[in-house]
Design a protein around this motif. Structure first.
Motif, PDB file in Angstrom:
ATOM      1  N   UNK A   1      -1.649 -30.929 -23.772  1.00 27.72           N
ATOM      2  CA  UNK A   1      -0.383 -31.311 -24.403  1.00 27.72           C
ATOM      3  C   UNK A   1       0.488 -32.012 -23.375  1.00 27.72           C
ATOM      4  N   UNK A   2       1.504 -32.717 -23.883  1.00 26.67           N
ATOM      5  CA  UNK A   2       2.446 -33.378 -22.986  1.00 26.67           C
ATOM      6  C   UNK A   2       3.422 -32.370 -22.394  1.00 26.67           C
ATOM      7  N   UNK A   3       3.976 -32.746 -21.243  1.00 26.13           N
ATOM      8  CA  UNK A   3       4.944 -31.909 -20.537  1.00 26.13           C
ATOM      9  C   UNK A   3       6.285 -32.618 -20.463  1.00 26.13           C
ATOM     10  N   UNK A   4       7.399 -31.884 -20.571  1.00 19.70           N
ATOM     11  CA  UNK A   4       8.695 -32.490 -20.288  1.00 19.70           C
ATOM     12  C   UNK A   4       8.740 -33.008 -18.851  1.00 19.70           C
ATOM     13  N   UNK A   5       9.516 -34.049 -18.625  1.00 21.55           N
ATOM     14  CA  UNK A   5       9.516 -34.731 -17.322  1.00 21.55           C
ATOM     15  C   UNK A   5      10.077 -33.881 -16.196  1.00 21.55           C
ATOM     16  N   UNK A   6      10.819 -32.816 -16.517  1.00 18.02           N
ATOM     17  CA  UNK A   6      11.424 -32.002 -15.453  1.00 18.02           C
ATOM     18  C   UNK A   6      10.533 -30.868 -14.959  1.00 18.02           C
ATOM     19  N   UNK A   7       9.314 -30.753 -15.488  1.00 17.23           N
ATOM     20  CA  UNK A   7       8.411 -29.673 -15.092  1.00 17.23           C
ATOM     21  C   UNK A   7       7.626 -30.090 -13.860  1.00 17.23           C
ATOM     22  N   UNK A   8       7.548 -29.197 -12.878  1.00 19.43           N
ATOM     23  CA  UNK A   8       6.778 -29.441 -11.666  1.00 19.43           C
ATOM     24  C   UNK A   8       5.290 -29.541 -12.013  1.00 19.43           C
ATOM     25  N   UNK A   9       4.667 -30.655 -11.667  1.00 18.59           N
ATOM     26  CA  UNK A   9       3.297 -30.906 -12.108  1.00 18.59           C
ATOM     27  C   UNK A   9       2.274 -30.049 -11.379  1.00 18.59           C
ATOM     28  N   UNK A  10       2.508 -29.772 -10.122  1.00 17.90           N
ATOM     29  CA  UNK A  10       1.554 -28.938  -9.383  1.00 17.90           C
ATOM     30  C   UNK A  10       1.560 -27.520  -9.934  1.00 17.90           C
ATOM     31  N   UNK A  11       2.745 -26.968 -10.142  1.00 20.96           N
ATOM     32  CA  UNK A  11       2.837 -25.628 -10.722  1.00 20.96           C
ATOM     33  C   UNK A  11       2.257 -25.593 -12.123  1.00 20.96           C
TER      34      UNK A  11
END
Length: 320
Positions: A109-119
């Protein structure tokens, strides 16, 4: 592209980094440029050959987060450039321990832009397991008292946050060195799992008992769970019961009308449903995946050893 593979089953030393062709996504797949790939115990089971056989050589890793680089023609809800995350991606021989991975769109699924991608790369298995256990199976309510064994672990620390967000009273157990972090994540009571009077302490913290239990070690705690349970308690088992342990006091257990459910994330009817719920909680700051350490692809063997041999708070993740 660079990827970690094992050509035969065995120990962590079977993991090797090499250059291979970048996968071509199918019509229902998304090629993800990987930012983070969580390291989970199940990755080690697959490498050891303890689970169903996969095509070898295989790239391990069932969690991933990154950017959609190529989108298959039948994919309708993800566009090139979207930040995405997913879990359960071990299709055939492709996993997340690589610079790119082709992921079926029903696991992403897509992620909101403010979410840390590594985590986010370490979020899939632990957060979906916790969501399925507490929300789908236990039907956790704001009026419930919830006991989470092992709150410092991957699933445990995600579960503490999901339970706290629901409004339930959260009791968890952990090594004393992790108590402060668990209070910060929303636990109401944190207890040393090694204390002699743990059952009494749980009952006192719960005002007499608990309504929901999330248990990762049923062979150790099944009777304990029954002892601290209120009438109608829902016990959700997410770990192995290797000894086949049961209830010592069956009459006491029957009087409590207990419900015992043993589950695995891999039976989730549609992984996108809990993944979207967790994505929202990640974006709102209600759930934050704690990273114990990040490793590069060349350190995959060390990362897997850490997962199976060491105690730590949160998650380990690879960063290609």
């Amino acid at each position: 592209m660079r990827a970690v593979r094992f050509h035969e089953h065995g120990g962590p030393d079977q993991l090797r980094v090499g250059d291979i062709d970048r996968p071509d996504p199918g019509a229902d797949e998304v090629l993800v440029e990987v930012d983070g790939a969580g390291v989970n115990p199940v990755d080690t089971y697959i490498r050891e050959g303890a689970t169903e056989p996969f095509t070898l050589p295989m790239i391990p890793g069932i969690d991933v987060a990154g950017t959609a680089a190529v989108v298959g023609q039948d994919v309708t809800d993800i566009d090139v450039g979207d930040p995405v995350y997913g879990t359960g991606i071990g299709k055939n021989h492709y996993g997340g321990y690589a610079e790119f991975v082709a992921v079926p769109d029903d696991r992403l699924v897509t992620l909101p832009s403010n979410v840390d991608m590594v985590a986010a790369g370490a979020a899939g298995v632990v957060s979906v397991t916790a969501w399925r256990a507490l929300v789908d199976h236990a039907n956790l309510q704001a009026t419930d008292v919830c006991l989470i064994h092992g709150g410092s672990g991957g699933v445990g620390h995600a579960a503490v946050q999901i339970a706290a967000t629901s409004g339930a009273r959260v009791i968890t157990t952990a090594n004393p060195s992790y108590h402060d972090e668990l209070y910060e994540l929303g636990a109401d009571t944190v207890l040393d799992y090694a204390r002699d009077d743990l059952a009494s302490a749980v009952q006192a913290a719960g005002g007499g008992g608990v309504d929901v239990v999330l248990d990762h070690r049923l062979d150790e705690y099944l009777q304990f769970d029954a002892t601290v349970a209120n009438v109608g308690c829902r016990i959700i088992g997410i770990g192995e019961n290797e000894t086949g342990a049961g209830f010592d006091r069956s009459s006491e257990t029957r009087r409590k009308d207990l419900q015992l459910t043993m589950m695995t994330m891999f039976n989730t009817p549609d992984l996108r449903v809990p993944l979207r719920k967790i994505a929202y909680l990640l974006s709102e700051g209600d759930v934050e995946i704690q990273l114990a350490e990040t490793y590069e692809l060349e350190e995959a063997a060390a990362a897997q050893r850490r997962v199976i041999e060491d105690s730590f708070f949160g998650k380990v993740v690879l960063t290609p």
